[in-house]
Design a protein around this motif. Sequence first.
Motif, PDB file in Angstrom:
ATOM      1  N   ILE A  77       0.851  -1.197   0.000  1.00  0.00           N
ATOM      2  CA  ILE A  77       0.000   0.000   0.000  1.00  0.00           C
ATOM      3  C   ILE A  77       0.888   1.250   0.000  1.00  0.00           C
ATOM      4  O   ILE A  77       0.654   2.188  -0.765  1.00  0.00           O
ATOM      5  N   LYS A  78       1.911   1.250   0.844  1.00  0.00           N
ATOM      6  CA  LYS A  78       2.819   2.397   0.939  1.00  0.00           C
ATOM      7  C   LYS A  78       3.527   2.655  -0.390  1.00  0.00           C
ATOM      8  O   LYS A  78       3.634   3.802  -0.835  1.00  0.00           O
ATOM      9  N   ILE A  79       3.999   1.598  -1.044  1.00  0.00           N
ATOM     10  CA  ILE A  79       4.691   1.751  -2.329  1.00  0.00           C
ATOM     11  C   ILE A  79       3.756   2.364  -3.370  1.00  0.00           C
ATOM     12  O   ILE A  79       4.148   3.265  -4.121  1.00  0.00           O
ATOM     13  N   LEU A  80       2.517   1.908  -3.423  1.00  0.00           N
ATOM     14  CA  LEU A  80       1.544   2.465  -4.379  1.00  0.00           C
ATOM     15  C   LEU A  80       1.243   3.928  -4.063  1.00  0.00           C
ATOM     16  O   LEU A  80       1.176   4.763  -4.970  1.00  0.00           O
ATOM     17  N   CYS A  81       1.083   4.252  -2.781  1.00  0.00           N
ATOM     18  CA  CYS A  81       0.811   5.637  -2.392  1.00  0.00           C
ATOM     19  C   CYS A  81       1.991   6.546  -2.716  1.00  0.00           C
ATOM     20  O   CYS A  81       1.802   7.662  -3.215  1.00  0.00           O
ATOM     21  N   GLU A  82       3.205   6.069  -2.453  1.00  0.00           N
ATOM     22  CA  GLU A  82       4.400   6.863  -2.751  1.00  0.00           C
ATOM     23  C   GLU A  82       4.578   7.089  -4.247  1.00  0.00           C
ATOM     24  O   GLU A  82       5.224   8.057  -4.652  1.00  0.00           O
ATOM     25  N   ALA A  83       3.981   6.219  -5.059  1.00  0.00           N
ATOM     26  CA  ALA A  83       4.026   6.389  -6.514  1.00  0.00           C
ATOM     27  C   ALA A  83       2.869   7.274  -6.995  1.00  0.00           C
ATOM     28  O   ALA A  83       2.606   7.360  -8.186  1.00  0.00           O
ATOM     29  N   ASP A  84       2.180   7.910  -6.061  1.00  0.00           N
ATOM     30  CA  ASP A  84       1.076   8.844  -6.340  1.00  0.00           C
ATOM     31  C   ASP A  84      -0.183   8.192  -6.880  1.00  0.00           C
ATOM     32  O   ASP A  84      -0.936   8.814  -7.630  1.00  0.00           O
ATOM     33  N   TYR A  85      -0.428   6.949  -6.488  1.00  0.00           N
ATOM     34  CA  TYR A  85      -1.691   6.301  -6.834  1.00  0.00           C
ATOM     35  C   TYR A  85      -2.621   6.410  -5.636  1.00  0.00           C
ATOM     36  O   TYR A  85      -2.178   6.409  -4.478  1.00  0.00           O
ATOM     37  N   GLU A  86      -3.900   6.515  -5.923  1.00  0.00           N
ATOM     38  CA  GLU A  86      -4.899   6.550  -4.856  1.00  0.00           C
ATOM     39  C   GLU A  86      -5.163   5.112  -4.411  1.00  0.00           C
ATOM     40  O   GLU A  86      -5.470   4.250  -5.236  1.00  0.00           O
ATOM     41  N   VAL A  87      -5.028   4.865  -3.119  1.00  0.00           N
ATOM     42  CA  VAL A  87      -5.251   3.521  -2.586  1.00  0.00           C
ATOM     43  C   VAL A  87      -6.302   3.599  -1.487  1.00  0.00           C
ATOM     44  O   VAL A  87      -6.091   4.243  -0.457  1.00  0.00           O
ATOM     45  N   LEU A  88      -7.413   2.962  -1.741  1.00  0.00           N
ATOM     46  CA  LEU A  88      -8.485   2.860  -0.760  1.00  0.00           C
ATOM     47  C   LEU A  88      -8.312   1.528  -0.040  1.00  0.00           C
ATOM     48  O   LEU A  88      -8.108   0.500  -0.681  1.00  0.00           O
ATOM     49  N   VAL A  89      -8.380   1.552   1.276  1.00  0.00           N
ATOM     50  CA  VAL A  89      -8.106   0.368   2.076  1.00  0.00           C
ATOM     51  C   VAL A  89      -9.417  -0.244   2.565  1.00  0.00           C
ATOM     52  O   VAL A  89     -10.275   0.467   3.090  1.00  0.00           O
TER      53      VAL A  89
END
Length: 122
Positions: free
Chosen positions: A16-28
């Motif tokens: 999740i952190k890697i996706l967020c750091e790549a500027d993707y929106e991640v809903l948990v």
Amino acid sequence: MNLRFFADQCVPNSIIKILCEADYEVLVLKDYIPIESPDSIVITKAQELDAILVSLNGDFADIVTYPPANYKGIVAIQLRNHPEIIPQLMERLKNYLLVNNSMLYYQGKLLLVEAHRIRVRE
């Protein structure tokens, strides 16, 4: 529209952190439905949120039970009990997402993400 993902409860925080750091929106998942929700509710919620489901749950890689054509996209992470491959696997996925950066691209597709390749099923 930027890529939006819905992370199943089995997805590690590191992914999740890697996706967020790549500027993707991640809903948990835990922010939207109970963590013990059945798979049918999980995939339905991803669709309602107009998001690509990201999961380690092998059930979502079953194209008979979850035909890709019926969904806005499924990313099945294939760790196979080897969390040490997360960095390599996520580097491969991030490169793929950079090239294929439209939500429409993922419509009707299942991505089987492995450390050494990404297989696409439609």
